[in-house]
Design a protein around this motif. Structure first.
Motif, PDB file in Angstrom:
ATOM      1  N   THR A 207       0.794  -1.235   0.000  1.00 43.28           N
ATOM      2  CA  THR A 207       0.000   0.000   0.000  1.00 43.28           C
ATOM      3  C   THR A 207       0.821   1.276   0.000  1.00 43.28           C
ATOM      4  O   THR A 207       0.352   2.309  -0.474  1.00 43.28           O
ATOM      5  CB  THR A 207      -0.931   0.026   1.223  1.00 43.28           C
ATOM      6  N   LEU A 208       2.058   1.233   0.527  1.00 45.28           N
ATOM      7  CA  LEU A 208       2.825   2.469   0.679  1.00 45.28           C
ATOM      8  C   LEU A 208       4.232   2.356   0.099  1.00 45.28           C
ATOM      9  O   LEU A 208       4.565   3.026  -0.887  1.00 45.28           O
ATOM     10  CB  LEU A 208       2.899   2.864   2.160  1.00 45.28           C
ATOM     11  N   GLN A 209       5.052   1.495   0.664  1.00 43.88           N
ATOM     12  CA  GLN A 209       6.461   1.468   0.282  1.00 43.88           C
ATOM     13  C   GLN A 209       6.683   1.011  -1.151  1.00 43.88           C
ATOM     14  O   GLN A 209       7.509   1.573  -1.869  1.00 43.88           O
ATOM     15  CB  GLN A 209       7.254   0.584   1.246  1.00 43.88           C
ATOM     16  N   GLY A 210       5.957  -0.026  -1.577  1.00 42.23           N
ATOM     17  CA  GLY A 210       6.150  -0.540  -2.924  1.00 42.23           C
ATOM     18  C   GLY A 210       5.814   0.479  -4.010  1.00 42.23           C
ATOM     19  O   GLY A 210       6.648   0.772  -4.877  1.00 42.23           O
ATOM     20  N   PRO A 211       4.591   1.049  -4.000  1.00 37.97           N
ATOM     21  CA  PRO A 211       4.247   2.038  -5.026  1.00 37.97           C
ATOM     22  C   PRO A 211       5.130   3.290  -4.991  1.00 37.97           C
ATOM     23  O   PRO A 211       5.530   3.804  -6.043  1.00 37.97           O
ATOM     24  CB  PRO A 211       2.785   2.387  -4.697  1.00 37.97           C
ATOM     25  N   THR A 212       5.450   3.796  -3.780  1.00 31.54           N
ATOM     26  CA  THR A 212       6.304   4.983  -3.734  1.00 31.54           C
ATOM     27  C   THR A 212       7.715   4.645  -4.204  1.00 31.54           C
ATOM     28  O   THR A 212       8.352   5.452  -4.890  1.00 31.54           O
ATOM     29  CB  THR A 212       6.363   5.564  -2.306  1.00 31.54           C
ATOM     30  N   ALA A 213       8.216   3.445  -3.859  1.00 31.10           N
ATOM     31  CA  ALA A 213       9.544   3.044  -4.320  1.00 31.10           C
ATOM     32  C   ALA A 213       9.582   2.982  -5.837  1.00 31.10           C
ATOM     33  O   ALA A 213      10.506   3.511  -6.475  1.00 31.10           O
ATOM     34  CB  ALA A 213       9.930   1.695  -3.728  1.00 31.10           C
ATOM     35  N   LEU A 214       8.576   2.371  -6.454  1.00 33.11           N
ATOM     36  CA  LEU A 214       8.557   2.278  -7.915  1.00 33.11           C
ATOM     37  C   LEU A 214       8.470   3.662  -8.548  1.00 33.11           C
ATOM     38  O   LEU A 214       9.155   3.936  -9.550  1.00 33.11           O
ATOM     39  CB  LEU A 214       7.385   1.409  -8.374  1.00 33.11           C
ATOM     40  N   GLY A 215       7.652   4.539  -7.981  1.00 38.46           N
ATOM     41  CA  GLY A 215       7.577   5.890  -8.507  1.00 38.46           C
ATOM     42  C   GLY A 215       8.920   6.595  -8.463  1.00 38.46           C
ATOM     43  O   GLY A 215       9.333   7.262  -9.425  1.00 38.46           O
ATOM     44  N   LEU A 216       9.626   6.437  -7.374  1.00 34.84           N
ATOM     45  CA  LEU A 216      10.938   7.082  -7.228  1.00 34.84           C
ATOM     46  C   LEU A 216      12.004   6.371  -8.061  1.00 34.84           C
ATOM     47  O   LEU A 216      12.939   7.009  -8.549  1.00 34.84           O
ATOM     48  CB  LEU A 216      11.321   7.111  -5.759  1.00 34.84           C
ATOM     49  N   PHE A 217      11.861   5.046  -8.239  1.00 30.54           N
ATOM     50  CA  PHE A 217      12.751   4.341  -9.163  1.00 30.54           C
ATOM     51  C   PHE A 217      12.649   4.966 -10.557  1.00 30.54           C
ATOM     52  O   PHE A 217      13.654   5.186 -11.236  1.00 30.54           O
ATOM     53  CB  PHE A 217      12.352   2.858  -9.273  1.00 30.54           C
ATOM     54  N   LEU A 218      11.408   5.192 -10.985  1.00 25.14           N
ATOM     55  CA  LEU A 218      11.186   5.758 -12.320  1.00 25.14           C
ATOM     56  C   LEU A 218      11.776   7.156 -12.426  1.00 25.14           C
ATOM     57  O   LEU A 218      12.389   7.514 -13.448  1.00 25.14           O
ATOM     58  CB  LEU A 218       9.692   5.777 -12.633  1.00 25.14           C
ATOM     59  N   LEU A 219      11.600   7.959 -11.380  1.00 23.83           N
ATOM     60  CA  LEU A 219      12.181   9.295 -11.385  1.00 23.83           C
ATOM     61  C   LEU A 219      13.701   9.204 -11.437  1.00 23.83           C
ATOM     62  O   LEU A 219      14.361   9.951 -12.180  1.00 23.83           O
ATOM     63  CB  LEU A 219      11.734  10.054 -10.129  1.00 23.83           C
ATOM     64  N   GLY A 220      14.284   8.292 -10.656  1.00 24.59           N
ATOM     65  CA  GLY A 220      15.726   8.101 -10.687  1.00 24.59           C
ATOM     66  C   GLY A 220      16.208   7.600 -12.038  1.00 24.59           C
ATOM     67  O   GLY A 220      17.283   7.983 -12.505  1.00 24.59           O
ATOM     68  N   MET A 221      15.411   6.731 -12.694  1.00 22.19           N
ATOM     69  CA  MET A 221      15.780   6.238 -14.013  1.00 22.19           C
ATOM     70  C   MET A 221      15.841   7.380 -15.026  1.00 22.19           C
ATOM     71  O   MET A 221      16.774   7.455 -15.838  1.00 22.19           O
ATOM     72  CB  MET A 221      14.789   5.172 -14.476  1.00 22.19           C
ATOM     73  N   VAL A 222      14.865   8.263 -14.969  1.00 22.62           N
ATOM     74  CA  VAL A 222      14.873   9.422 -15.868  1.00 22.62           C
ATOM     75  C   VAL A 222      16.087  10.302 -15.588  1.00 22.62           C
ATOM     76  O   VAL A 222      16.780  10.758 -16.512  1.00 22.62           O
ATOM     77  CB  VAL A 222      13.563  10.225 -15.731  1.00 22.62           C
ATOM     78  N   ALA A 223      16.366  10.541 -14.314  1.00 22.53           N
ATOM     79  CA  ALA A 223      17.540  11.347 -13.952  1.00 22.53           C
ATOM     80  C   ALA A 223      18.825  10.686 -14.424  1.00 22.53           C
ATOM     81  O   ALA A 223      19.751  11.363 -14.900  1.00 22.53           O
ATOM     82  CB  ALA A 223      17.578  11.566 -12.436  1.00 22.53           C
ATOM     83  N   GLY A 224      18.896   9.359 -14.314  1.00 26.06           N
ATOM     84  CA  GLY A 224      20.079   8.641 -14.774  1.00 26.06           C
ATOM     85  C   GLY A 224      20.243   8.713 -16.276  1.00 26.06           C
ATOM     86  O   GLY A 224      21.353   8.867 -16.792  1.00 26.06           O
ATOM     87  N   ARG A 225      19.144   8.592 -16.998  1.00 23.32           N
ATOM     88  CA  ARG A 225      19.212   8.717 -18.454  1.00 23.32           C
ATOM     89  C   ARG A 225      19.756  10.084 -18.864  1.00 23.32           C
ATOM     90  O   ARG A 225      20.520  10.201 -19.822  1.00 23.32           O
ATOM     91  CB  ARG A 225      17.820   8.531 -19.064  1.00 23.32           C
ATOM     92  N   ARG A 226      19.343  11.096 -18.146  1.00 24.92           N
ATOM     93  CA  ARG A 226      19.768  12.465 -18.482  1.00 24.92           C
ATOM     94  C   ARG A 226      21.070  12.849 -17.796  1.00 24.92           C
ATOM     95  O   ARG A 226      21.540  13.979 -17.948  1.00 24.92           O
ATOM     96  CB  ARG A 226      18.657  13.442 -18.097  1.00 24.92           C
TER      97      ARG A 226
END
Length: 409
Positions: free
Chosen positions: A210-229
């Motif tokens: 309910t909390l850690q998994g969805p927020t972790a994935l959201g932040l993973f995606l943000l980190g992935m975008v930052a890493g790409r750039r």
């Protein structure tokens, strides 16, 4: 600009990860040292003004902020893993599936034997979703991240407004009794501690879903975008955007943190929602400040101090739990329930300082932390060199010539 150094690593990423490791431990050690925090009540033996002030400090400046930062860095390092696989001509999905499996097993063992509040299993499951989403466009990744975060916030607000928590939460008296019982379990041996860890699994899974998994994935995606750039590859420390992040992140983030602390922390769902909504901004302000400090000539030593600990983050994370087990449970010294909040904060800082020094010494002799080495072996399906036989002091210089070398979580 700060491209990867000659040893092939991004020391800014390592240093920020080391900083996040400290915050994670400051939070986790409170649950290792007492059974009361896990039951959402305060130990009645530590209710003085100074105790409350230290707890308030942690709620405002530490709680829920460093999990956000660690998750973002996991996503950033995911792109470095992709780049390493590409350079080596290896199939990235196969590598990452092996890595995810290793993380999950490590997390399961960590949960059972060391600390019931493990995050590695959650990261492993969320990383499976990240692997499936690795080819989405940046804009799509950001939209999914925003949708996940919105969903978490909406569920928290709806729960606060529509669910009467008194129907399923124990009374304060019962919570205090449960806290005392949990503390006594900590003071037991392996059977009692493993039993407590296993008893907490349903709540751990519920929080992950309910909390850690969805927020972790959201932040993973943000980190992935930052890493790409390559946002953290080109930092000089004097960029105007760092100041703007500070000017926005600190006031908004601290306001949300103050609401969270004043409303009772994890015991108030609306307060948790306020923290979840604003913690990324405060974490971003922390990072902006740290980057400015690390790139200033007078304080650049901060990066050199933190980077080795961040480079061995997985080893250090597990070692922190082992230290907590030895210090506080009946398996070791049996100090559970005896540390005031201030003493516990000092303990966390002392342990982390020791880890900073030990990590620097270790990496002068070895290529990787011991757990990182084992996980790399599993990931690459090939045993990596552990010690540079030619000249162990200059291990990093030789790493730059290896096709699979990359900074990674």
């Amino acid at each position: 600009m700060t491209p990867p150094t000659p040893d092939g690593r991004l020391h800014d990423v390592d240093a920020v990860r080391g900083f996040a490791l400290l915050g994670i431990f400051v939070v986790n050690v409170t649950f290792m040292a007492s059974g009361y925090p896990g039951n959402l009540v305060t130990d009645p033996d530590f209710g003085a003004g100074l105790d409350d002030a230290v707890r308030a400090f942690s709620s405002v400046f530490v709680d829920m902020k460093f999990y956000v930062l660690f998750s973002f860095l996991f996503g950033y390092s995911f792109t470095l893993q992709m780049a390493a696989a590409s350079r080596a001509g290896a199939a990235f999905p196969a590598r990452m599936v092996r890595r995810i499996g290793g993380l999950f097993v490590l997390g399961a063992l960590h949960t059972v034997f060391l600390y019931g509040g493990d995050v590695l299993t959650t990261y492993a499951v969320a990383c499976l979703a990240l692997l499936l989403l690795r080819k989405v466009a940046d804009r799509t990744a950001l939209r999914i991240a925003a949708a996940l975060y919105t969903l978490v916030l909406a569920s928290l607000v709806a729960s606060a407004l529509l669910v009467d928590r008194s129907t399923f939460l124990p009374s304060e008296a019962d919570a205090l009794a449960n806290g005392e019982e949990a503390t006594q379990a900590l003071l037991g041996g392996w059977t009692a501690n493993i039993g407590e860890h296993l008893a907490g699994l349903p709540l751990l899974v519920l929080q992950a879903v309910t909390l850690q998994g969805p927020t972790a994935l959201g932040l993973f995606l943000l980190g992935m975008v930052a890493g790409r750039r390559q946002w953290l590859n080109r930092v000089r420390g004097n960029e105007p955007v760092l100041r703007r992040i500070q000017w926005i992140g600190f006031p908004v983030g601290l306001l949300g943190a103050a609401v969270y602390a004043a409303s009772g922390g994890n015991g108030n769902t609306l307060g948790v929602a306020a923290s979840v909504a604003t913690a990324p901004l405060l974490a971003a302000a922390y990072v902006a400040t740290l980057l400015r400090v690390m790139h200033h000539p007078r304080t650049s030593a901060v990066r050199a101090a933190l980077a080795p600990a961040g480079r061995m983050a997985l080893t250090n994370y597990l070692a922190q739990s082992a230290v907590g087990l030895v210090a506080f449970t009946g398996i070791g010294l049996g100090l559970a329930g005896t540390f005031s909040p201030l003493a516990l904060l000092a303990f966390a800082l002392a342990v982390f300082a020791a880890q900073v020094g030990a990590s620097a010494l270790w990496l002068r002799r070895f290529r990787y932390g011991p757990v990182e080495w084992a996980l790399r072996w599993l990931t690459n399906a090939r045993r990596p060199a552990f010690v540079d036989r030619a000249d162990p002091v200059h291990v990093a210089e030789n790493d730059a010539r290896r096709p699979d070398h990359a900074s990674s979580a």
